[in-house]
Motif scaffolding. Structure first.
Motif, mmCIF file in Angstrom:
data_model
loop_
_atom_site.group_PDB
_atom_site.id
_atom_site.type_symbol
_atom_site.label_atom_id
_atom_site.label_comp_id
_atom_site.label_asym_id
_atom_site.label_seq_id
_atom_site.Cartn_x
_atom_site.Cartn_y
_atom_site.Cartn_z
ATOM 1 N N SER A 1 0.988 -1.376 0.118
ATOM 2 C CA SER A 1 0.062 -0.030 0.114
ATOM 3 C C SER A 1 0.817 1.337 0.003
ATOM 4 O O SER A 1 2.041 1.207 0.152
ATOM 5 C CB SER A 1 -1.085 -0.045 1.371
ATOM 6 O OG SER A 1 -0.385 0.544 2.423
ATOM 7 N N GLY A 2 0.247 2.204 -0.411
ATOM 8 C CA GLY A 2 0.891 3.721 -0.246
ATOM 9 C C GLY A 2 1.545 3.980 1.296
ATOM 10 O O GLY A 2 2.487 4.347 1.265
ATOM 11 N N TYR A 3 0.616 3.555 2.214
ATOM 12 C CA TYR A 3 1.183 3.746 3.626
ATOM 13 C C TYR A 3 2.261 3.049 3.879
ATOM 14 O O TYR A 3 3.002 3.765 4.532
ATOM 15 C CB TYR A 3 -0.239 3.074 4.462
ATOM 16 C CG TYR A 3 -0.474 3.808 5.930
ATOM 17 C CD1 TYR A 3 -1.077 4.783 6.187
ATOM 18 C CD2 TYR A 3 0.728 3.382 6.827
ATOM 19 C CE1 TYR A 3 -1.060 5.464 7.450
ATOM 20 C CE2 TYR A 3 0.601 4.068 8.237
ATOM 21 C CZ TYR A 3 -0.380 4.870 8.384
ATOM 22 O OH TYR A 3 -0.364 5.453 9.527
ATOM 23 N N ASN B 1 5.415 4.610 2.453
ATOM 24 C CA ASN B 1 6.055 5.668 3.214
ATOM 25 C C ASN B 1 6.658 5.266 4.251
ATOM 26 O O ASN B 1 7.758 5.733 4.794
ATOM 27 C CB ASN B 1 4.866 6.713 3.285
ATOM 28 C CG ASN B 1 4.790 7.701 2.319
ATOM 29 O OD1 ASN B 1 5.826 8.124 1.747
ATOM 30 N ND2 ASN B 1 3.804 8.236 2.340
ATOM 31 N N HIS C 1 0.572 13.916 4.628
ATOM 32 C CA HIS C 1 -0.544 12.935 5.049
ATOM 33 C C HIS C 1 0.263 12.093 6.190
ATOM 34 O O HIS C 1 1.402 11.964 6.594
ATOM 35 C CB HIS C 1 -0.366 12.075 3.690
ATOM 36 C CG HIS C 1 -1.276 10.897 3.837
ATOM 37 N ND1 HIS C 1 -0.912 9.641 4.203
ATOM 38 C CD2 HIS C 1 -2.803 10.935 3.633
ATOM 39 C CE1 HIS C 1 -2.048 8.834 4.343
ATOM 40 N NE2 HIS C 1 -3.236 9.521 4.133
ATOM 41 N N SER D 1 0.509 9.191 6.682
ATOM 42 C CA SER D 1 1.705 7.925 6.259
ATOM 43 C C SER D 1 3.117 8.597 6.472
ATOM 44 O O SER D 1 3.969 7.904 6.542
ATOM 45 C CB SER D 1 1.181 7.199 5.170
ATOM 46 O OG SER D 1 1.278 7.994 4.132
ATOM 47 N N ASP E 1 3.886 16.296 0.608
ATOM 48 C CA ASP E 1 2.934 15.842 -0.386
ATOM 49 C C ASP E 1 3.074 16.739 -1.732
ATOM 50 O O ASP E 1 3.572 18.017 -1.523
ATOM 51 C CB ASP E 1 1.734 16.037 0.125
ATOM 52 C CG ASP E 1 1.178 14.994 1.010
ATOM 53 O OD1 ASP E 1 1.858 13.946 1.223
ATOM 54 O OD2 ASP E 1 -0.018 15.266 1.736
ATOM 55 N N SER F 1 -3.909 16.283 0.215
ATOM 56 C CA SER F 1 -5.137 15.437 0.062
ATOM 57 C C SER F 1 -6.352 16.032 0.860
ATOM 58 O O SER F 1 -7.501 15.836 0.315
ATOM 59 C CB SER F 1 -5.018 14.104 0.597
ATOM 60 O OG SER F 1 -4.370 14.257 2.041
ATOM 61 N N ASP G 1 5.366 12.892 -1.981
ATOM 62 C CA ASP G 1 4.270 11.851 -2.211
ATOM 63 C C ASP G 1 3.022 12.358 -3.142
ATOM 64 O O ASP G 1 2.535 13.287 -3.191
ATOM 65 C CB ASP G 1 3.393 11.924 -0.748
ATOM 66 C CG ASP G 1 2.323 10.941 -0.519
ATOM 67 O OD1 ASP G 1 1.446 10.749 -1.554
ATOM 68 O OD2 ASP G 1 2.027 10.602 0.450
ATOM 69 N N ALA H 1 0.668 10.600 -4.398
ATOM 70 C CA ALA H 1 -0.592 9.797 -4.183
ATOM 71 C C ALA H 1 -1.704 10.267 -5.028
ATOM 72 O O ALA H 1 -2.305 9.689 -5.555
ATOM 73 C CB ALA H 1 -1.015 9.704 -2.781
ATOM 74 N N HIS H 2 -1.901 11.686 -5.004
ATOM 75 C CA HIS H 2 -3.156 12.358 -5.797
ATOM 76 C C HIS H 2 -2.603 13.042 -6.751
ATOM 77 O O HIS H 2 -3.546 13.709 -7.602
ATOM 78 C CB HIS H 2 -3.713 13.349 -4.703
ATOM 79 C CG HIS H 2 -4.195 12.794 -3.526
ATOM 80 N ND1 HIS H 2 -5.617 12.126 -3.490
ATOM 81 C CD2 HIS H 2 -4.011 12.567 -2.223
ATOM 82 C CE1 HIS H 2 -5.853 11.600 -2.227
ATOM 83 N NE2 HIS H 2 -4.779 11.877 -1.431
ATOM 84 N N THR I 1 0.681 6.005 -4.984
ATOM 85 C CA THR I 1 -0.252 4.653 -4.762
ATOM 86 C C THR I 1 -0.727 4.334 -6.082
ATOM 87 O O THR I 1 -1.042 5.015 -6.950
ATOM 88 C CB THR I 1 -1.077 5.081 -3.483
ATOM 89 O OG1 THR I 1 -2.129 3.777 -3.288
ATOM 90 C CG2 THR I 1 -2.246 6.515 -4.060
ATOM 91 N N SER J 1 -3.648 2.944 -5.797
ATOM 92 C CA SER J 1 -5.196 2.880 -5.148
ATOM 93 C C SER J 1 -5.966 4.173 -5.454
ATOM 94 O O SER J 1 -7.270 4.340 -4.930
ATOM 95 C CB SER J 1 -5.025 2.774 -3.751
ATOM 96 O OG SER J 1 -4.692 3.753 -2.901
ATOM 97 N N LYS J 2 -5.482 5.282 -6.170
ATOM 98 C CA LYS J 2 -6.325 6.467 -6.502
ATOM 99 C C LYS J 2 -6.653 6.409 -8.097
ATOM 100 O O LYS J 2 -7.551 5.632 -8.390
ATOM 101 C CB LYS J 2 -5.741 7.846 -5.754
ATOM 102 C CG LYS J 2 -5.470 7.654 -4.247
ATOM 103 C CD LYS J 2 -5.029 8.583 -3.507
ATOM 104 C CE LYS J 2 -4.748 8.387 -2.166
ATOM 105 N NZ LYS J 2 -5.577 7.957 -1.268
HETATM 106 N N1 PMP Z 1 -0.309 9.580 0.765
HETATM 107 C C1 PMP Z 1 -1.453 10.156 0.657
HETATM 108 C C2 PMP Z 1 -1.473 11.695 0.461
HETATM 109 C C3 PMP Z 1 -2.834 9.740 0.555
HETATM 110 O O1 PMP Z 1 -3.644 10.334 0.618
HETATM 111 C C4 PMP Z 1 -2.866 8.293 0.805
HETATM 112 C C5 PMP Z 1 -4.104 7.697 1.070
HETATM 113 N N2 PMP Z 1 -5.098 8.257 1.779
HETATM 114 C C6 PMP Z 1 -1.913 7.787 1.052
HETATM 115 C C7 PMP Z 1 -0.388 8.422 1.087
HETATM 116 C C8 PMP Z 1 -1.720 6.011 1.376
HETATM 117 O O2 PMP Z 1 -1.888 5.361 0.189
HETATM 118 P P1 PMP Z 1 -2.665 4.024 0.121
HETATM 119 O O3 PMP Z 1 -4.177 4.018 0.403
HETATM 120 O O4 PMP Z 1 -2.016 3.387 -0.983
HETATM 121 O O5 PMP Z 1 -2.252 3.388 1.569
#
Ligand code: PMP
Length: 392
Positions: free
Chosen positions: A109-111, A114, A135, A137, A179, A183, A208, A210-211, A239, A241-242
């Motif tokens: 996962s992104g979390y 990090n 974020h 994470s 970031d 987010s 980061d 992610a977005h 990530t 996941s987005k």
């Molecule tokens: N970084 C940011 C800025 C995020 O918004 C998120 C997810 N909310 C993450 C990392 C974590 O990503 P993941 O959902 O893949 O764990």
């Protein structure tokens, strides 16, 4: 009489309820998309990070099914011990090609990306400088690393420079964390200035994305591309996941960095590899990002349209809009109780948004995320709903 050692948990839950911080989860039926079903009710979905609408795309779904047929459901162990599938490396190469880096490594996962990257890069003798609105994470990765962590005010380049001047030399290594797209506000980091400071003071910089990934830049590589910082020696995490509609995180950078993380990132070494389905879905989504720039263009058209509607709306709505340069649009409301009431009111009107409260954010806000698959009428319905609920 014996003491119940778990009694404090219920007491703590009561406190969370009293503060209006209690969070519950709702069940969504069917495939994800611009319209979803909850408890039999159809809702226009402005609460998803599936910016390009790929989580329900039939090609992405087909890729996940095919990989499952071929490789089974689970990775069955840590990649270092059990080995990985050809698609794991294919995905890492595709991410590196998108990001124009030498290599990439995929986490579960992104979390976890990090946590693993930050705690591998710095330790007790080192310094982390971190944007205040980063974020969770990034913040938790910083804590896990054991490094000295100093936060600078959100987006405050002068504040960052002051910390570098004052403290950089007292530590062995320094890592700046930010970031690229924030987010919970939707604004962007002043990246080229942060990169310059990192170069001047000899610091590593982890961003980061992610977005940003799949959303920003001519090629969809992310905000790093959009802000003209490709190839500037950054460590880019993100990530799947987005906008990529799957699950999993990544770190992209030099071949040496990736090799190092494979040997030192605990959240990669001691966890099971990404499932074949998630891996193949991510790979297919990147192919779509590469082949269909029109999706990104449609997303930005929708962002522009909704923003314009909000800005031209009644003052009680327009004045609450936080400055944003992304598909994340936030409207500030006075407190947790109001944000919950507005969220519920919109739901009753058939619209799903994020009603975000402390401690996730410093101040309560309605968080709206735009998708490429939204229609103009969806945006119009949202603004009508907001106008009737936010009257003063
Ligand atoms: N970084 C940011 C800025 C995020 O918004 C998120 C997810 N909310 C993450 C990392 C974590 O990503 P993941 O959902 O893949 O764990």
């Amino acid at each position: 009489m014996s003491i119940n050692p778990y009694g404090w948990i219920e007491e703590s839950l009561r406190t969370i309820h009293r503060a209006k911080w209690y969070r519950s989860v709702q069940e969504i039926m069917g495939r994800p998309g611009a319209v979803v079903r909850i408890d039999g009710q159809e809702l226009i979905n402005f609460a998803s990070n599936d910016y390009l609408g790929l989580a329900g795309d039939s090609r992405v779904i087909a890729a996940a099914i095919e990989a499952t047929q071929l490789y089974g459901t689970g990775a069955t162990g840590s990649r270092l011990i059990t080995g990985h599938r050809p698609i794991h490396r294919e995905l890492e190469r595709a991410i590196a090609a998108l990001k124009q880096t030498e290599d990439a490594i995929v986490f579960s996962s992104g979390y976890l990306a990090n946590l693993g990257a930050i705690s591998a890069l710095v330790g007790k003798r080192d310094l982390i400088l971190s944007d205040q609105y980063n974020h969770a994470s990034l913040k938790n990765g910083a804590i896990l690393s054991g490094a000295m962590v100093l936060e600078y005010a959100h987006g405050d380049v002068e504040g960052l420079k002051f910390l570098l001047e004052s403290y950089r030399n007292a530590y062995r290594r320094c890592l700046i964390l930010t970031d690229t797209v924030f987010s919970m506000d939707g604004d962007l980091c002043p990246l080229s200035k942060v990169v310059e400071l990192g170069e001047t003071y000899g610091c590593m910089l982890l961003v980061d994305e992610a977005h940003g990934t799949g959303v920003f830049g001519d090629r969809g590589a992310g905000a790093v591309e959009y802000l003209g910082c490709t190839g500037r020696g950054l460590i880019q995490m993100g990530t799947l996941s987005k906008a990529l509609g799957s699950l999993g995180g990544y770190v992209a950078g030099s071949a040496a960095l990736v090799d190092f993380l494979r040997n030192r990132a605990g959240s990669w070494i001691y966890t099971t590899g990404l499932s074949p389905a998630d891996t193949a879905a991510g790979l297919e989504a990147i192919a779509i990002v590469n082949q269909e720039p029109q999706r990104r263009a449609k997303l930005w058209q929708n962002v522009k349209y909704l923003k314009q509607l909000l800005v031209e709306s009644v003052p009680s709505v327009a004045s609450r809009l936080l400055p944003s340069e992304s598909p994340i649009l936030c409207l500030q409301v006075p407190d947790a109780q109001t944000v919950l009431a507005v969220g519920e009111g919109l739901k009753a009107a058939g619209i799903l948004v994020g009603a975000v409260r402390p401690p996730t954010v410093p101040t309560s806000r309605i968080r709206v995320t735009v998708m490429a698959t939204h229609e103009k009428a969806h945006c119009e319905r949202l603004v009508e709903g907001l106008q009737s609920l936010l009257k003063s």
